[in-house]
Design a protein around this motif. Sequence first.
Motif, short mmCIF file in Angstrom:
data_model
loop_
_atom_site.label_atom_id
_atom_site.label_comp_id
_atom_site.label_asym_id
_atom_site.label_seq_id
_atom_site.Cartn_x
_atom_site.Cartn_y
_atom_site.Cartn_z
N ILE A 196 -3.55 -6.00 -3.72
CA ILE A 196 -2.53 -4.94 -3.63
C ILE A 196 -1.37 -5.19 -4.60
O ILE A 196 -0.85 -4.27 -5.22
CB ILE A 196 -2.00 -4.84 -2.18
CG1 ILE A 196 -3.14 -4.53 -1.22
CG2 ILE A 196 -0.89 -3.79 -2.08
CD1 ILE A 196 -2.76 -4.63 0.26
N TYR A 197 -0.99 -6.46 -4.72
CA TYR A 197 0.20 -6.82 -5.52
C TYR A 197 -0.19 -7.23 -6.93
O TYR A 197 -1.26 -7.81 -7.15
CB TYR A 197 0.96 -7.96 -4.82
CG TYR A 197 1.80 -7.43 -3.66
CD1 TYR A 197 3.17 -7.24 -3.81
CD2 TYR A 197 1.21 -7.10 -2.43
CE1 TYR A 197 3.93 -6.73 -2.76
CE2 TYR A 197 1.97 -6.59 -1.38
CZ TYR A 197 3.33 -6.41 -1.56
OH TYR A 197 4.09 -5.90 -0.55
N ASP A 198 0.69 -6.98 -7.90
CA ASP A 198 0.46 -7.42 -9.27
C ASP A 198 0.59 -8.93 -9.37
O ASP A 198 -0.07 -9.58 -10.16
CB ASP A 198 1.48 -6.77 -10.22
CG ASP A 198 1.33 -5.27 -10.27
OD1 ASP A 198 0.29 -4.81 -10.75
OD2 ASP A 198 2.23 -4.56 -9.77
N ARG A 232 2.38 1.84 -3.38
CA ARG A 232 1.36 2.39 -4.30
C ARG A 232 1.06 3.85 -3.97
O ARG A 232 1.00 4.68 -4.87
CB ARG A 232 0.04 1.59 -4.17
CG ARG A 232 0.15 0.16 -4.62
CD ARG A 232 -0.41 -0.02 -6.03
NE ARG A 232 -0.36 -1.42 -6.40
CZ ARG A 232 0.36 -1.91 -7.41
NH1 ARG A 232 1.09 -1.10 -8.15
NH2 ARG A 232 0.34 -3.19 -7.69
N ASN A 233 0.86 4.14 -2.67
CA ASN A 233 0.54 5.52 -2.28
C ASN A 233 1.64 6.50 -2.69
O ASN A 233 1.38 7.67 -2.90
CB ASN A 233 0.34 5.64 -0.76
CG ASN A 233 -0.94 4.98 -0.31
OD1 ASN A 233 -1.75 4.58 -1.14
ND2 ASN A 233 -1.13 4.84 1.00
N ASN A 261 3.19 6.27 -5.40
CA ASN A 261 3.18 6.29 -6.88
C ASN A 261 4.35 5.57 -7.54
O ASN A 261 4.96 6.12 -8.47
CB ASN A 261 3.14 7.73 -7.41
CG ASN A 261 1.96 8.49 -6.86
OD1 ASN A 261 0.85 7.94 -6.82
ND2 ASN A 261 2.19 9.69 -6.37
N THR A 262 4.65 4.39 -7.09
CA THR A 262 5.71 3.66 -7.78
C THR A 262 5.26 3.32 -9.20
O THR A 262 4.08 3.06 -9.45
CB THR A 262 6.10 2.37 -7.02
OG1 THR A 262 7.15 1.74 -7.75
CG2 THR A 262 4.94 1.39 -6.90
N LYS A 302 0.84 -1.21 0.00
CA LYS A 302 0.00 0.00 0.00
C LYS A 302 0.87 1.25 0.00
O LYS A 302 0.60 2.22 -0.71
CB LYS A 302 -0.90 0.02 1.24
CG LYS A 302 -2.22 -0.67 1.01
CD LYS A 302 -3.12 0.28 0.24
CE LYS A 302 -4.39 -0.42 -0.21
NZ LYS A 302 -5.13 0.41 -1.19
#
Length: 322
Positions: A54-56, A27-28, A30-31, A24
Amino acid sequence: MADQAFVTLATTDSYARGAMVLGKALRNNNTSKKLVALIGPHVSEPCQSVLKRIYDEVKLVDVLDSGDTAHLAMMKRPDLGVTITKLHCWTLTHYSKCVFMDADTLVLSNVDELFEREELSAAPDPGWPDCFNSGVFVFRPSVETYGKLLQFCTEHGSFDGGDQGVLNGFFNDWATADISKHLPFIYNLSSIAIYTYLPAFKQYGGNAKVVHFLGKTKPWSYTFDPKAKRLLGGEQEFTSHPTFLLDWWTLYASAVVPMLREQYGDQPFHSGCVEGEGSFSQEVKPQPSSKERKEQWEQGQADYMGMDSFDNIKRRLDTFLK
Ligand code: UDP
Ligand code: GLC
Ligand code: MN
């Protein structure tokens, strides 16, 4: 970048929660990289589902174990043999370059610039700075390297019983060969350093990009009151800087707990959050059956923080001695 990824590992539900918070946070911030979680078969279905949101990529791997109790005992961490499982990250050959991050790390800002570094880049270990800490490192997946690492394990073992000993043995010129492979400490700020060198922490800690809750007590060892934004330590000491712990818990309570609640549905689960409305008392931690516990023991997955804690084992032994 589709061929570059952040990678983490979780073999238990506790570490899986760490991985959820880490994912999280990435992501927050902005990777632009892919996110991969390696998991062991003991991670529960609901936790796997949250990780998949959450994960690809969530990849099930065999849990490897050094079984090296003597060295692990020296570190007072009987649970770290399974960290050898981390070596699986070299098999992710559909990525050209990756950054491994322990599930007990938290990114505080975008750290995509780490991908400009080469294998094997890592920050010094606070306990022995001529070794790198294997909680954050840049690597290139390769079946050949993976094979060599396993061979190294078989031939030389690990001086600490975990992956860090193996990796420092294998990449043994890290300390001297190429300064560009020394990541600044702000990419793996161990919470321990706050206590061992407080003035430096005061001077530079504000620049931290990744905090690492290294050591036996993890963020999930506490409970948290989200309304009061307060940590309840129980009997455990506060070994990490309270601000970083609050950052971890604030993100966990706001972004991860709602997903866990959805996935657990009617099944009881213990979020670790103590809420005024009494939801805490409704949340009951499911007790594993004795068969499940036995299996977990055999897999080296003892619940050291809970039922299988040293205090509980000692209490049991004391009853026999009496
Ligand atoms: N880990 C795991 N299950 C375990 C122990 C460790 O999945 O039972 C993984 C997890 O990613 C964790 C990493 O291995 O962050 C290293 O362990 P830990 O962070 O506890 O070691 P420390 O950094 O405290 O030395
Ligand atoms: C360390 C590292 C951790 C590693 C462990 C076992 O202290 O922080 O990532 O798994 O040692 O080698
Ligand atoms: Mn760690």
